[in-house]
Design an enzyme around this catalytic site. Structure first.
Site, mmCIF file in Angstrom:
data_model
loop_
_atom_site.group_PDB
_atom_site.id
_atom_site.type_symbol
_atom_site.label_atom_id
_atom_site.label_comp_id
_atom_site.label_asym_id
_atom_site.label_seq_id
_atom_site.Cartn_x
_atom_site.Cartn_y
_atom_site.Cartn_z
ATOM 1 N N LYS A 201 0.760 -1.149 -0.005
ATOM 2 C CA LYS A 201 -0.026 -0.036 -0.124
ATOM 3 C C LYS A 201 0.749 1.154 0.011
ATOM 4 O O LYS A 201 1.566 1.514 1.167
ATOM 5 C CB LYS A 201 -0.883 -0.148 1.414
ATOM 6 C CG LYS A 201 -1.881 1.126 1.429
ATOM 7 C CD LYS A 201 -2.922 0.974 2.356
ATOM 8 C CE LYS A 201 -3.979 2.171 2.523
ATOM 9 N NZ LYS A 201 -4.933 2.016 3.572
ATOM 10 N N ASP B 291 -14.055 3.423 8.505
ATOM 11 C CA ASP B 291 -14.516 3.547 6.879
ATOM 12 C C ASP B 291 -15.117 2.292 6.615
ATOM 13 O O ASP B 291 -14.579 1.594 5.743
ATOM 14 C CB ASP B 291 -13.237 3.729 6.130
ATOM 15 C CG ASP B 291 -13.616 4.161 4.731
ATOM 16 O OD1 ASP B 291 -14.798 4.451 4.171
ATOM 17 O OD2 ASP B 291 -12.632 3.929 3.825
#
Lengths: 254, 235
Positions: free
Chosen positions: A30, A152
């Protein structure tokens, strides 16, 4: 491009398991790349803090028994977090309605996929929708019990491990596990408000991606409540009803 | 004898050769040699170093890791990778060399002496993981800064056997394959000691699996490996 980490990235396939030699576990990288529009020193500080924050939250989850990918590398100065590659599928694509493509380009692939998996994509994972919803609720309860707020929660940020890469424990009888991903917006909080908002965000995500989501979300909450004590659940349930009335943001009036 | 290759690092440190030694007999004398080398005067310029000193330095220039505290191949690999990463990032090294950086990365706290005491060679060590960072046979094309160096071209196997001889000269013991189900790492790891060192006995993830050693080991390995990977951003 002189840094070793950047070499690693340039030799990787985007969303793929390239770069890693045989025998070593495949890794997902990432990369928070440099934002050219920000002042350089601000960019470095922000990126470092975010990578560090996400890594710390992941470790906290692991220690609390929440299923998350393990961390394999951190290069904060380059904004890189390397985590375990989860072989499986995100929940969005396994629940009805989630298969619909977001971009036109995907239409073709998706169509092929659905004919391959017959009508039910869950069949490959050997669980029912109800079992899946139960897994979601249980995992969220473990997360909140550890005072971690995901920040989230959507059905895209949950993955189901493919049974072929999972060795089930004897008692549970479920051939797979649910893994929570993307802790980029997560934080630690003991507040009932934060936990309720976390659930509310997921409820809205369900409602916007999956048709007839109400009974589905209800079974998620059902499993969630089972892990908590009656007292804990009551507080969160009351607050969730409040949040539903007013929305995610607290009123600034008064 | 085994190796990890990291083709994305500069070619002089793109390979980590390692071997698991069991029934090590010379831990005390080996430890004394390392202490002696580390207190030798650091050579200044070309003429400063005596030749014998350099030979002795090279002979024990390894990371000696207590294998009882290593939980998996990935655990070891992660520690080496993070050490290499620190060694190529300006200002990131916390110790003086890449080999000591491996030991430092393995330790849960930021105390260097403690990390050597916990993970390094002790007089009682009988199972050791010996690691040597070195050049790889093939290097990453864009990172090839030392292609022009007048190094004889050796194959991976040739380098490996050279390193193996060096290791066998330093350590008296028997080399076993890391993944050997009976003799390998799986039979060496002391899970109780790992859990104690990382203070995992009170963590919910570990507590809930009491009585199920197999599942518990998977979880402990995940936590420990992740802790090593994120050492550089630990609070």
């Amino acid at each position: 491009m002189t840094s070793a980490t950047l070499n690693l990235i340039s030799s990787s396939k985007p969303i793929s398991q390239g770069a890693e030699a045989a025998k070593s576990p495949p890794m997902l990288i990432k990369h928070r790349f440099k934002k050219k529009y920000r002042h350089e020193s601000l960019d470095t500080t922000l990126t470092k803090a975010r990578v560090a924050g996400e890594a710390r939250l992941l470790l906290r989850c692991l220690k609390s028994g929440v299923n998350v990918p393990q961390i394999l590398m951190v290069d904060a100065s380059e904004g890189v977090l390397g985590i375990e590659w989860i072989e499986g599928q995100c929940v969005r694509k396994l629940l009805p309605g989630g298969e619909e493509p977001e971009e036109g380009r995907e239409v073709f692939e998706e169509a092929e996929q659905s004919t391959l998996d017959a009508s039910n994509p869950l069949r490959a994972y050997r669980i029912t929708i109800d079992q899946l919803l139960g897994l979601i609720g249980t995992e969220l309860a473990k997360l909140h019990k550890a005072d971690i707020i995901h920040g989230d929660l959507t059905t895209s940020n949950m993955m189901v491990r493919h049974p072929s890469s999972f060795s089930p424990s004897k008692e549970s009888g479920v051939p797979t596990e649910l893994v929570l991903i993307d802790f980029g917006l997560s934080f630690v909080s003991t507040l009932v408000e934060d936990k309720a908002v976390d659930l509310y965000v997921l409820e809205r995500a369900f409602a916007s991606t999956h048709p007839d989501s109400e009974p589905m979300f209800a079974s998620v909450l059902n499993a969630y409540a089972k892990v908590l004590t009656t007292k804990e659940w009551k507080a969160i349930k009351t607050r969730l009803d409040e949040v539903r009335m007013r929305g995610r943001k607290r009123s600034m009036v008064g | 004898m085994d190796s990890f290759t990291f083709p994305h690092f500069p070619c002089d440190k793109s390979t980590a050769h390692f071997a698991l030694f069991r029934n090590v007999e010379n831990a005390p004398s080996l430890r004394q040699r390392i202490v002696k080398v580390s207190t030798m005067p650091v050579p200044v310029g070309d003429s400063g170093a005596r030749r014998e000193d350099e030979v002795e330095r090279d002979a024990v220039n390894f990371a000696f890791i207590d294998a009882r505290l290593i939980t998996s191949r990935t655990h070891l690999r992660t520690a080496i990778h993070q050490a290499l990463l620190a060694s190529v990032t300006p200002g990131a090294m916390r110790t003086r060399g890449v080999h000591s950086e491996i030991l430092f990365n393995l330790n849960p706290t930021n105390n260097i002496t403690e990390s050597f005491k916990n993970f390094g060679l002790s007089d009682k060590s009988t199972s050791l993981l010996v690691v040597r960072i070195g050049p790889g046979a093939s290097s990453f094309p864009s990172a090839a800064s030392c292609h022009s160096a007048p190094r004889p071209v050796l194959t991976h196997e040739q380098i490996q056997s050279q390193v193996r001889e060096l290791m066998k000269d330093a350590v008296i013991g028997s080399i076993v394959p890391l993944d050997d189900p009976e003799q390998g790492l799986a039979s060496v790891t002391d899970w109780g000691a790992v859990k104690k060192l990382f203070k995992l006995n009170t963590e919910p993830a570990v507590k809930s699996l009491a009585g199920k050693p197999e599942e518990e080991h998977v979880v402990v390995d995940k936590i420990v490996t992740s802790a090593v990977a994120m050492k550089s951003v630990m609070q």
